[in-house]
Design a protein around this motif. Structure first.
Motif, mmCIF file in Angstrom:
data_model
loop_
_atom_site.group_PDB
_atom_site.id
_atom_site.type_symbol
_atom_site.label_atom_id
_atom_site.label_comp_id
_atom_site.label_asym_id
_atom_site.label_seq_id
_atom_site.Cartn_x
_atom_site.Cartn_y
_atom_site.Cartn_z
ATOM 1 N N GLU A 1 0.833 -1.205 0.000
ATOM 2 C CA GLU A 1 0.000 0.000 0.000
ATOM 3 C C GLU A 1 0.869 1.257 0.000
ATOM 4 O O GLU A 1 0.577 2.238 -0.704
ATOM 5 C CB GLU A 1 -0.931 0.004 1.215
ATOM 6 N N LEU A 2 1.935 1.245 0.781
ATOM 7 C CA LEU A 2 2.834 2.393 0.850
ATOM 8 C C LEU A 2 3.572 2.586 -0.467
ATOM 9 O O LEU A 2 3.755 3.714 -0.938
ATOM 10 C CB LEU A 2 3.825 2.201 2.002
ATOM 11 N N LEU A 3 3.995 1.496 -1.090
ATOM 12 C CA LEU A 3 4.675 1.570 -2.381
ATOM 13 C C LEU A 3 3.759 2.168 -3.444
ATOM 14 O O LEU A 3 4.169 3.018 -4.245
ATOM 15 C CB LEU A 3 5.138 0.167 -2.799
ATOM 16 N N GLN A 4 2.497 1.730 -3.450
ATOM 17 C CA GLN A 4 1.552 2.218 -4.441
ATOM 18 C C GLN A 4 1.246 3.702 -4.236
ATOM 19 O O GLN A 4 1.235 4.491 -5.193
ATOM 20 C CB GLN A 4 0.249 1.398 -4.352
ATOM 21 N N ALA A 5 1.013 4.085 -2.968
ATOM 22 C CA ALA A 5 0.580 5.452 -2.692
ATOM 23 C C ALA A 5 1.715 6.469 -2.790
ATOM 24 O O ALA A 5 1.506 7.590 -3.279
ATOM 25 C CB ALA A 5 -0.056 5.520 -1.302
ATOM 26 N N SER A 6 2.910 6.104 -2.339
ATOM 27 C CA SER A 6 3.984 7.096 -2.253
ATOM 28 C C SER A 6 4.963 7.049 -3.423
ATOM 29 O O SER A 6 5.694 8.018 -3.651
ATOM 30 C CB SER A 6 4.756 6.911 -0.941
ATOM 31 N N ILE A 7 5.000 5.966 -4.170
ATOM 32 C CA ILE A 7 5.987 5.847 -5.256
ATOM 33 C C ILE A 7 5.311 5.743 -6.622
ATOM 34 O O ILE A 7 5.532 6.564 -7.519
ATOM 35 C CB ILE A 7 6.909 4.627 -5.030
ATOM 36 N N ILE B 1 4.588 8.865 -9.583
ATOM 37 C CA ILE B 1 5.344 8.759 -10.849
ATOM 38 C C ILE B 1 4.391 8.750 -12.036
ATOM 39 O O ILE B 1 4.656 9.372 -13.082
ATOM 40 C CB ILE B 1 6.228 7.495 -10.819
ATOM 41 N N LEU B 2 3.272 8.044 -11.900
ATOM 42 C CA LEU B 2 2.302 8.009 -13.003
ATOM 43 C C LEU B 2 1.702 9.397 -13.252
ATOM 44 O O LEU B 2 1.457 9.770 -14.398
ATOM 45 C CB LEU B 2 1.189 7.006 -12.677
ATOM 46 N N GLU B 3 1.480 10.149 -12.184
ATOM 47 C CA GLU B 3 0.949 11.501 -12.355
ATOM 48 C C GLU B 3 1.992 12.433 -12.965
ATOM 49 O O GLU B 3 1.671 13.266 -13.820
ATOM 50 C CB GLU B 3 0.490 12.047 -11.002
ATOM 51 N N GLU C 1 13.177 13.068 -7.325
ATOM 52 C CA GLU C 1 13.228 13.328 -5.881
ATOM 53 C C GLU C 1 12.033 14.151 -5.411
ATOM 54 O O GLU C 1 11.559 13.992 -4.289
ATOM 55 C CB GLU C 1 14.520 14.055 -5.490
ATOM 56 N N LYS C 2 11.549 15.052 -6.277
ATOM 57 C CA LYS C 2 10.417 15.889 -5.905
ATOM 58 C C LYS C 2 9.078 15.237 -6.222
ATOM 59 O O LYS C 2 8.028 15.730 -5.814
ATOM 60 C CB LYS C 2 10.505 17.231 -6.624
ATOM 61 N N THR C 3 9.129 14.129 -6.934
ATOM 62 C CA THR C 3 7.886 13.464 -7.356
ATOM 63 C C THR C 3 7.391 12.479 -6.316
ATOM 64 O O THR C 3 6.221 12.494 -5.938
ATOM 65 C CB THR C 3 8.107 12.746 -8.698
ATOM 66 N N ALA D 1 20.857 5.526 -9.258
ATOM 67 C CA ALA D 1 19.667 4.834 -8.753
ATOM 68 C C ALA D 1 19.095 5.655 -7.613
ATOM 69 O O ALA D 1 19.833 6.160 -6.763
ATOM 70 C CB ALA D 1 20.017 3.430 -8.282
ATOM 71 N N TYR D 2 17.781 5.791 -7.579
ATOM 72 C CA TYR D 2 17.102 6.542 -6.527
ATOM 73 C C TYR D 2 16.527 5.539 -5.529
ATOM 74 O O TYR D 2 15.760 4.651 -5.910
ATOM 75 C CB TYR D 2 16.004 7.419 -7.117
#
Length: 499
Positions: free
Chosen positions: A65-71, A75-77, A84-86, A120-121
């Motif tokens: 859930e955290l991966l989907q919501a925060s990463i 990125i898709l938006e 870094e700002k995304t 790599a980020y």
């Protein structure tokens, strides 16, 4: 044997010098090779401003859930042009080294790779379910706090910082284990802890070369001064209040990730018989119970030996009534007192181990019914005497009085050579073994601190909080065993009282 050890160490560090490049497919392959093509290394391909973007993570270590919501969703938006700002991770950093990226993946992070980008980020998305904070079962108290350390490093650090809100509380991190990569933290007060002590603990932790480290017990074994001594030289506790009290004395606390016990160094013998309740009761009450605990150490070592010596050599020291009762109970017992005592001590240890390993409802049955049935049966069968059952019962209770279980176990183990000496030489053998034990205690040290301090060497200013506990307003100075940078710890706290 050394060949296999060397080979395993080399295999664990392969690809450590690999560098990322602008070819994203090559970077993915290097990360997959670094993890030996494990099937829980997951990849998700996205588009970020018309550039290929790949998110790599270990399926077993991240919170979906955290991966989907925060990463993934940010990125898709793609509202911002920089990664870094995304993303919305609490911590994001860049690396160009394969081994460092792999280490972060194992530390519950995800790696974001971009096309034509040699960096790599790394974003933190960890979220393993943790055990609830509760009072430790083996260090219960009546009047103190009822929370305890758990297996999470960050939660344990939070429990310490919650109690010690000082900017001087310093944490140093170590990674120990070629395979386990266990996170170890060393905590101390920067302006209080002795600099030589800090350097010595850091030197010992840094010099450890081992493939895996999973527990504080393993760490304790490799850094203690005298591994062949029966006495524990490092205190392991699950109580945050206890750990904080030692930090404020200038001592050092060591946390091992994945273990609910933390280590405290250096430590003295009398610290194992101090309990948090001593400081939450009036000083007379706390001192009384502390003296009882210290006296229980002598009882646990010597009581069966005293019984053996009296029965075998010195029966004249008993009143005639008690002596007659003992002689009657021994009349049909075919074994010598030494065999009786050793057999009952072993049965006691078996019952204790069975109670620990079995589920709680069964363990209570084993402890109560097993003790009663075996005790009654061995007396009726004339294998041991009634008095021996009483002596072993008192000995067991005395050894269980110690707030730290390791010290109680050490006392029971030292009872065996004391019993043997008593069966050979009577009271003289007991005195001789006790002399050896106290000589050993006086010779021991823990990280340069005399183990039997403040009695050997004698330090008058430290006796006020060792065998007894004086009132809080008398404890103006810290114990000097850890050699803190300054001794004063409080002012005139009863200033309200008129002169």
């Amino acid at each position: 044997m050394s060949f296999f050890k060397k080979k395993s160490s080399l295999s664990s560090t392969s690809n450590d010098g690999g560098q990322l490049c602008e070819d994203i497919e090559k970077n993915i392959r290097m990360l997959e090779e670094h993890f030996c093509h494990t099937e829980d290394l997951m990849k998700k391909e996205l588009q970020f401003h018309n550039r290929k973007c790949v998110i790599i993570y270990l399926d077993s270590l991240v919170k979906k859930e955290l991966l989907q919501a925060s990463i993934i969703e940010p990125i898709l938006e793609g509202k911002m042009s920089e990664i870094e700002k995304t993303v919305h991770a609490a911590e994001i950093k860049k690396t160009s080294i394969i081994s460092e990226a792999g280490k972060n993946l194992l530390d519950r992070s995800c790696v974001i790779l971009l096309e034509k980008d040699p960096q790599a980020y790394v974003a933190s998305v960890g979220g393993i379910e943790e055990r609830a904070i509760q009072e430790p079962n083996n260090e219960r108290s009546i009047k103190s706090s009822h929370d305890g350390f758990i297996e999470s490093f960050s939660s344990n650090l939070q429990l310490l910082r919650k109690r010690l809100k000082s900017p001087q509380l310093k944490v140093k991190y170590f990674t120990i284990g070629n395979f386990s990569n266990t996170k170890v933290g060393m905590l101390y007060l920067e302006n209080l802890a002795n600099k030589e002590l800090v350097e010595e603990v850091e030197r010992r932790l840094s010099s450890i070369e081992i493939d895996q480290l999973y527990s504080t017990g393993e760490l304790e074994e490799v850094i203690e001064d005298h591994p062949f001594s029966p006495f524990p030289q490092i205190l392991a506790t699950e109580r945050p209040d206890r750990a904080v009290s030692y930090i404020t004395e200038g001592k050092i606390t060591i946390i091992v990730d994945g273990n609910p016990r933390v280590l405290v160094v250096p430590i003295t013998f009398f610290a194992f018989y101090q309990a948090p309740d001593d400081y939450n009761s009036r000083w007379l009450v706390g001192s009384f119970f502390r003296l009882i605990r210290v006296f229980s150490f002598i009882i646990a070592i010597s009581l069966p030996a005293i019984y053996i010596a009296i029965v075998s050599f010195h029966s004249e020291v008993l009143p005639i009534g008690i002596l007659y009762s003992i002689r009657v109970s021994l009349e049909y017992v075919p074994f010598p007192p030494l065999a009786e005592a050793i057999a009952m001590q072993i049965i006691l240890e078996l019952l204790k181990e069975a109670s620990i390993r079995l589920p709680s409802p069964i363990a209570q049955t084993i402890g109560i019914v097993g003790g009663l049935v075996i005790g009654t049966a061995v007396v009726d069968a004339h294998i041991v005497s009634n008095m021996m059952i009483v002596v072993i019962g008192f000995t067991a209770i005395a050894s269980f009085v110690a707030p730290i279980n390791e010290m109680g176990t050490s006392a029971r183990l030292l009872g065996f050579p004391t019993m043997l000496a008593a069966s050979l030489f009577g009271f003289f053998g007991i005195v001789f073994v006790l002399m050896l034990i106290f000589m050993h205690l006086s010779k021991l040290d823990s990280f340069g601190t005399p183990y039997f301090s403040p009695l050997a060497p004698f330090k008058k200013e430290d006796v006020k909080d060792s065998l007894i506990r004086l009132p809080l307003w008398k404890l103006n100075t810290r114990p000097t065993d850890a050699k803190p940078e300054y001794a004063n710890q409080q002012g005139r706290i009863r200033a309200w009282k008129k002169k």
